[in-house]
Design a protein around this motif. Sequence first.
Motif, PDB file in Angstrom:
ATOM      1  N   ARG A   1       0.754  -1.240  -0.021  1.00 41.58           N
ATOM      2  CA  ARG A   1       0.048  -0.111  -0.012  1.00 41.58           C
ATOM      3  C   ARG A   1       0.668   1.213   0.079  1.00 41.58           C
ATOM      4  O   ARG A   1       2.018   1.206  -0.335  1.00 41.58           O
ATOM      5  CB  ARG A   1      -1.105  -0.102   1.138  1.00 41.58           C
ATOM      6  CG  ARG A   1      -1.762  -1.290   1.298  1.00 41.58           C
ATOM      7  CD  ARG A   1      -3.040  -1.503   2.252  1.00 41.58           C
ATOM      8  NE  ARG A   1      -2.968  -0.850   3.210  1.00 41.58           N
ATOM      9  CZ  ARG A   1      -2.574  -1.233   4.307  1.00 41.58           C
ATOM     10  NH1 ARG A   1      -2.061  -2.548   4.335  1.00 41.58           N
ATOM     11  NH2 ARG A   1      -2.776  -0.919   5.621  1.00 41.58           N
TER      12      ARG A   1
ATOM     13  N   ASN B   1      -0.007   9.594   4.962  1.00 37.95           N
ATOM     14  CA  ASN B   1      -0.846   8.123   4.930  1.00 37.95           C
ATOM     15  C   ASN B   1      -0.401   7.446   6.114  1.00 37.95           C
ATOM     16  O   ASN B   1       0.812   7.097   6.328  1.00 37.95           O
ATOM     17  CB  ASN B   1      -0.637   7.252   3.469  1.00 37.95           C
ATOM     18  CG  ASN B   1      -1.341   6.188   3.369  1.00 37.95           C
ATOM     19  OD1 ASN B   1      -1.149   4.946   4.287  1.00 37.95           O
ATOM     20  ND2 ASN B   1      -2.560   6.085   2.621  1.00 37.95           N
ATOM     21  N   ALA B   2      -1.330   6.572   6.853  1.00 41.10           N
ATOM     22  CA  ALA B   2      -0.834   5.959   8.098  1.00 41.10           C
ATOM     23  C   ALA B   2       0.040   4.664   7.867  1.00 41.10           C
ATOM     24  O   ALA B   2       0.954   4.402   8.603  1.00 41.10           O
ATOM     25  CB  ALA B   2      -1.877   5.679   8.854  1.00 41.10           C
TER      26      ALA B   2
ATOM     27  N   GLU C   1       1.284  -4.068   8.649  1.00 41.87           N
ATOM     28  CA  GLU C   1       0.543  -4.376  10.026  1.00 41.87           C
ATOM     29  C   GLU C   1       0.998  -5.575  10.815  1.00 41.87           C
ATOM     30  O   GLU C   1       1.648  -5.501  12.149  1.00 41.87           O
ATOM     31  CB  GLU C   1      -0.869  -4.107  10.217  1.00 41.87           C
ATOM     32  CG  GLU C   1      -1.311  -2.829   9.729  1.00 41.87           C
ATOM     33  CD  GLU C   1      -1.895  -2.554   8.429  1.00 41.87           C
ATOM     34  OE1 GLU C   1      -2.337  -1.657   7.947  1.00 41.87           O
ATOM     35  OE2 GLU C   1      -0.928  -3.055   7.236  1.00 41.87           O
TER      36      GLU C   1
ATOM     37  N   ASN D   1      -6.814  -1.941   9.789  1.00 36.34           N
ATOM     38  CA  ASN D   1      -5.679  -1.641   9.411  1.00 36.34           C
ATOM     39  C   ASN D   1      -5.302  -0.330   9.890  1.00 36.34           C
ATOM     40  O   ASN D   1      -6.101   0.371  10.704  1.00 36.34           O
ATOM     41  CB  ASN D   1      -5.803  -1.345   7.769  1.00 36.34           C
ATOM     42  CG  ASN D   1      -6.252  -2.291   6.900  1.00 36.34           C
ATOM     43  OD1 ASN D   1      -7.146  -2.204   6.249  1.00 36.34           O
ATOM     44  ND2 ASN D   1      -5.348  -3.169   6.696  1.00 36.34           N
TER      45      ASN D   1
ATOM     46  N   ASN E   1      -4.383   3.291  10.866  1.00 34.07           N
ATOM     47  CA  ASN E   1      -5.040   4.711   9.945  1.00 34.07           C
ATOM     48  C   ASN E   1      -5.009   5.553  11.214  1.00 34.07           C
ATOM     49  O   ASN E   1      -4.656   5.487  12.373  1.00 34.07           O
ATOM     50  CB  ASN E   1      -6.487   4.380   9.796  1.00 34.07           C
ATOM     51  CG  ASN E   1      -7.340   4.130  11.078  1.00 34.07           C
ATOM     52  OD1 ASN E   1      -7.960   5.015  11.693  1.00 34.07           O
ATOM     53  ND2 ASN E   1      -7.610   2.638  11.267  1.00 34.07           N
TER      54      ASN E   1
ATOM     55  N   LYS F   1      -2.629  15.385   8.931  1.00 34.36           N
ATOM     56  CA  LYS F   1      -1.761  14.190   8.800  1.00 34.36           C
ATOM     57  C   LYS F   1      -0.310  14.312   9.001  1.00 34.36           C
ATOM     58  O   LYS F   1       0.314  13.419   9.485  1.00 34.36           O
ATOM     59  CB  LYS F   1      -2.297  13.476   7.491  1.00 34.36           C
ATOM     60  CG  LYS F   1      -3.815  13.056   7.258  1.00 34.36           C
ATOM     61  CD  LYS F   1      -3.979  12.247   5.945  1.00 34.36           C
ATOM     62  CE  LYS F   1      -5.504  11.689   6.120  1.00 34.36           C
ATOM     63  NZ  LYS F   1      -5.825  11.136   4.749  1.00 34.36           N
TER      64      LYS F   1
END
Length: 466
Positions: A57, A64-65, A357, A414, A416, A442
């Motif tokens: 990803r 983006n986390a 993760e 996920n 986030n 963010k």
Amino acid sequence: MAREVHVIGGGLAGSEGAWQLACAGVPAVLHEMRPVRKTEAHQTDALAELVCSNSFRSDDWASNAVGLLHEEMRRAGSLILAAADRHKLPAGGALAVDREGFANEVTQRLEASPLIAIVREEIDGLPPAAWDSVIVATGPLTSPSLAKAVLSLTGEAELAFFDAIAPIVHRDTIDMSVCWLQSRYDKEGPGGGTADYINCPLDKAQYDAFIDALIAGEKTAFKDWESSTPYFEGCLPIEVMAERGRETLAHGPMKPVGLTNPHRPERPYAVVQLRQDNALGTLWNMVGFQTKLKHAEQVRIFRTIPGLEQAEFARLGGLHRNTFLNSPVLLDGTLRLKADPRLRFAGQITGVEGYVESAGIGLLAGRFAAAERLGSAITPPPLTTALGAMLNHITGGHLSSGGDGASRSFQPMNVNFGLFPPLAAPPPRVKSERGSKTLARKHALATRALADLERWLAGTTSIAAE
């Protein structure tokens, strides 16, 4: 030398956990049941094999986390991220890898470590009592006997859901006179390219016919004991999404925004994207096309997609069952099983979802077990970091709607930014930029996370990346 720690499971979490132990100077015995016992999802005997997508990803840490988690793991000496970076493929802003090269790299580096012994065997039930420190990282495909033994020990009922696998297409069977190469919004990826996806356009009539075929297509039937098992919302089969509404896919994985068809002037009504799956560029996977359609139906229906009329499939989609613990009740703050603290859990079985993760929790489990063996203080990462936010999610869980704290509802998730503590004050933004408020928040969360991570790394057991 410290006594060994046993790691059960040679997937992403187990491989990362064993690596972190070895880097800390603690011997690890990594137990992997393949090839002694095969699974329905794996194709090889390699460690850290990717059984679903080949994408880790987004790799954008600032907004983006999961990209932030990538960066945190790199800084913590992650083997999984080092191998991913070495075998990355063009994928826009995502970190996608050559799955074979990636798994082989992880396997070879673990095999080469003098502090890691790899044993190919299935651990049937609870580990022997003589193993006083164990990391259980058996993932979504935990052997039934081991799962039963753990659940019997805890008194919990088994929780499970289904993950679906997307098909992979041979690149030379895609009609590029119909399709084209482009990343959404021409976004530049880690490799500098802006054309990392093959796009197959559908007009309104073609889209409607495709939706009808998905809904009517013959599906894999569930066994009686599986009938009440839910899907993970982040990995829904494409036909399940279609059943939720005819336009769901057009606003989801098939949305046409940010793309321009060079073959026709009008914007497509929907688009199917494929992403490179190996370093040679010969295999491409259908993005977001997880499915439980029967294999013959997949071939028939997916060949109605413009540009894929002659497609040959290297792998068709499928389903596998995913098992996870009620971690907020069963695990302590360092991932140990409260009912038997010699057992520490890592990876998807703890209730995180996603490759990175899972590996991130494996990294923490390895560091926690190493610190315990070395007699060092075990300090969890700050809640403000991606690693700490994930750990807090699986060991803290969610209060039930009653709000009394007595009962909890826990589901895999996920990473986030919603898991992170809020900022003390809202960051400044540039009003002229669309979405600047969200992006500024963010970026501020990510910047805070990396600063706090560096302080945590400096104060914990030193584990240097090799």
